[in-house]
Write a protein that holds these residues in place. Sequence first.
Motif, mmCIF file in Angstrom:
data_model
loop_
_atom_site.group_PDB
_atom_site.id
_atom_site.type_symbol
_atom_site.label_atom_id
_atom_site.label_comp_id
_atom_site.label_asym_id
_atom_site.label_seq_id
_atom_site.Cartn_x
_atom_site.Cartn_y
_atom_site.Cartn_z
ATOM 1 N N ALA A 4 0.823 -1.191 0.000
ATOM 2 C CA ALA A 4 0.000 0.000 0.000
ATOM 3 C C ALA A 4 0.854 1.235 0.000
ATOM 4 C CB ALA A 4 -0.921 -0.005 1.223
ATOM 5 N N GLY A 5 0.170 2.397 -0.154
ATOM 6 C CA GLY A 5 0.887 3.662 -0.184
ATOM 7 C C GLY A 5 1.396 4.068 1.178
ATOM 8 N N ALA A 6 2.211 5.108 1.209
ATOM 9 C CA ALA A 6 2.843 5.555 2.447
ATOM 10 C C ALA A 6 1.862 6.330 3.303
ATOM 11 C CB ALA A 6 4.052 6.424 2.114
ATOM 12 N N PRO A 401 6.220 -10.686 2.346
ATOM 13 C CA PRO A 401 6.013 -10.433 3.786
ATOM 14 C C PRO A 401 5.334 -9.106 4.098
ATOM 15 C CG PRO A 401 8.216 -11.303 3.381
ATOM 16 C CD PRO A 401 7.636 -10.994 2.047
ATOM 17 N N PRO A 402 5.588 -8.019 3.341
ATOM 18 C CA PRO A 402 4.958 -6.743 3.728
ATOM 19 C C PRO A 402 3.446 -6.748 3.684
ATOM 20 C CG PRO A 402 6.814 -6.361 2.226
ATOM 21 C CD PRO A 402 6.547 -7.836 2.238
ATOM 22 N N ILE A 403 2.847 -7.726 3.010
ATOM 23 C CA ILE A 403 1.388 -7.708 2.890
ATOM 24 C C ILE A 403 0.711 -7.845 4.246
ATOM 25 C CG2 ILE A 403 1.096 -10.189 2.568
ATOM 26 C CD1 ILE A 403 -1.056 -9.628 0.563
ATOM 27 N N ALA A 404 1.393 -8.471 5.209
ATOM 28 C CA ALA A 404 0.793 -8.653 6.528
ATOM 29 C C ALA A 404 0.562 -7.324 7.234
ATOM 30 C CB ALA A 404 1.675 -9.559 7.382
ATOM 31 N N ASP A 405 1.308 -6.278 6.866
ATOM 32 C CA ASP A 405 1.200 -4.991 7.530
ATOM 33 C C ASP A 405 0.319 -4.012 6.773
ATOM 34 O OD1 ASP A 405 2.945 -5.851 9.501
ATOM 35 O OD2 ASP A 405 4.700 -5.277 8.296
ATOM 36 N N GLU A 406 -0.422 -4.479 5.781
ATOM 37 C CA GLU A 406 -1.149 -3.554 4.922
ATOM 38 C C GLU A 406 -2.644 -3.833 4.939
ATOM 39 O OE1 GLU A 406 0.682 -4.158 1.233
ATOM 40 O OE2 GLU A 406 2.674 -3.554 1.921
ATOM 41 N N SER A 407 -3.347 -2.846 4.393
ATOM 42 C CA SER A 407 -4.804 -2.961 4.338
ATOM 43 C C SER A 407 -5.230 -4.024 3.340
ATOM 44 C CB SER A 407 -5.413 -1.614 3.945
ATOM 45 O OG SER A 407 -4.938 -1.209 2.668
#
Length: 846
Positions: A4-6, A401-407
């Motif tokens: 996702a975006g910042a 892995p970053p998908i776990a921290d995103e909407s």
Amino acid sequence: MAPAGAAPGRRSELERLRDLAAPSAVLERAKGAVMALTGCSAEAAHEKLLGRARAGGRTLIEECRITLGGDSSPRTVPAQEGPRPRPRTPDERGTSVSDQPDAPVSHEPDTPVPGGLNADVPGGRDVPAPDASAGPVPATPDTTVLATSDASATPTPAPPGAPLPGPTRDPADDASAPLGRVGAALAGVRTPQELAGCLLEHLAGTVGADAVMIFARLPADGLELVGHAGIDATLAAQWGHVPPLTGVAALETLRTREARWLEDLPADRKRFLLIGNPPERWRSRAWLPVDAAEISIGVLRTHPGPFTPRARDHLRAVVRLCASRLRAFDAAPQPAAEGFAQTVQTVLDTLPGAAMLLTPLRAPSGDVEDYRIDAVTPEAVDVVGRTGRELVGLRILECWPPIADESLWQRCQDVLGAGKPYEGEPLAHQDVVAGGSEPSTYSVRVARLGEGLVVSWVRHDPPDRQEQRLADVQRLGNLGWASWNLPTGDVTWADQVFTVLDRDPADGPVRISDLPGLAVPEDVPVLTRAIRALVHEGRPADVPFRIRTARGVRHLRTVAEAVADLHGTPVEVHGFLQDLTARRNAELALVESEQENLTQHGALQAERALAARLQHALLPLPDKPLQLAGLRVEVTYLPAQSGIHVGGDWYSAIELPDGTALFVVGDVAGHGMDAVATMAQLRFTAKGMVITGSSLTGALSRLNTLLLHSRDPHGTATMVLAHYHPDERRLVWAQAGHPPPLRLRAGEVQRLGRPGGMLLGASTTPVFEQAETRLEPGDRLLLYTDGLVERASEVIDLGIERLARALVTHHTEEPGSLGPLLAAVLEEDRRDDVCVVDIRVPTDGA
């Protein structure tokens, strides 16, 4: 999968993308380290890390950094508050541990944490977890949490106010830090060859390794070299396959399952067959077997002496780390579901772009804790560069892995529950391109398919980048795009169209029906017919035409097609106009050059034909042997087989009025008409001088003067003059820079000793000498030009020796023997003419 975006106001987009790339690398290294230490699979390593994170009240990335010996900066809970509930971390969405209490945690920066990597390595010790029944533990200024190696264990909360236990060893004596780096690096290797390079890189600094070799045991008890680093290709090929011999240290380690430490070179040479050329290249070696595998790893050092106990322990631990990595090379990824997933994979194989079929993996509570990739398009790529079917069977958190921290994670949950498709706004992602990363923008779409999800994403190039690429294409191709709306009359031209037509943009574009008016009168009818067929019938147009500009005539090309409505009526025309002037000029120049070449070729052919006719007229060849002054004489002339020129080789063989015979062989430098003219002049002048009584040397001197004052003052020639007196069988001869005659007598060939004489036309004051020899019955004398013996790749003496051998081999008394002789000596592609005079002295009574 795109992140996702910042978050506004926190950091720039570039910083956010860099941060997103980091967690995936940390997770991969931590998983690799756990796999290397425990021998478990990638999924089991992932589960262990998740379990430790939940038990310690940390995020997955924090636990990964702790496992790798880094600073995770975990949260702390004041001692007086005791345990309290905490919310689930993004890494634990869908799990059933959201009500676990937080364990009081404090972590000392830059200090490797016991447990995890440190629990199973030399130099460190397992430290038991704190026992709740043992009472408070004395406080230390900086306390460190001890993560147990059992991922399922739940830490016992300390009583309020009780400090946590501190470290029980000196970090300076801890060998786990370099071992942890080895474990992290091993997670990225995929072949035994990469493994050897990775080991050499890390062992060079720790144990002084200079080379690493990895042997696999064959079913027949031999060895195969499956990986190496620090040795050259020749040595690797020599030791690529080793038969089941005795005295091979690598094989003995596998037979006995014990390490071999070769630290005394003189003694080791008596016991073992040492690798190396020479074997002294490596003064000490270690061969260690890999647990539960038929693999032997060798570490070779140029440094002499024994391995220290610390180095031995380190090598044993490193080899243990390699065990699971070597097993993983042959392990296939988790297979996807049969039937349905295979059908979807067949469809995805044919689709462009990036898309995948995800199957949810649920915890015992029923919550989704991860997704398995069961089908994927060829263009999909994860954060470490794996593409297409390489991803099938892997988990989504393992690949992104970053998908776990995103909407997006929550959107997938919503689609899975409600079934309503989701299409998100464009978001940024860091693509892996040629080993590096490149920021891109994507739109993600999620839809439910059966019990799983289909996730697809489309890459959007920035508009300015698309426009720049389009402008570059038009500029480089010297073309411009154009569009005409037929019902409205609107015309859209790219800037390059005005450049192609040399038209001022202020004058605006022209309607398609007015386009023929820009052409030269000769091209108007053809262009008009093509445009009418395009506009009224919808037939595509591809027409060259010319326009006249201030800088001269330009050659253009228009290519266009029509877009029709539902009734088939053309309503829009789009295409391009291209400037072909430069290419057309090049084509015209090429045609002119070809015409000139043809003209020149015709002239050369005519000159060759004329020169050949003149040569044949001036140098007639007899069709049978000549009888001159009691000698039998055969003459052969062979023109060059390459090129179109006629040479200047010639001969004379005549009987003089006094009963003697004159033999001449000469060669004029050059080819063509000039060479033929000079040849005729020298040939007839030489005969006339000798007939009128001139000596051979006098004739050569006068011929030299004649050549110096000829039409070509730089022309040169070589010549042999031979005057035979039959009453005495005496041969007097002279030469001017010419190869010596060969005489065959009684089966032996001899070169006649050359008298002094230089090239004709080379000097104004030449000196010529003559020599004489007596011929005997049965002798054979050969006069020849240099085309018979000269080759570009060797000195002329070698050619003369070749001719002498052939003269012996192919000698016969029968007429016509020159044919086999010349065939044995000459090359197929001759670059010079050949002239030969073969003189035979009859035997007595013949």
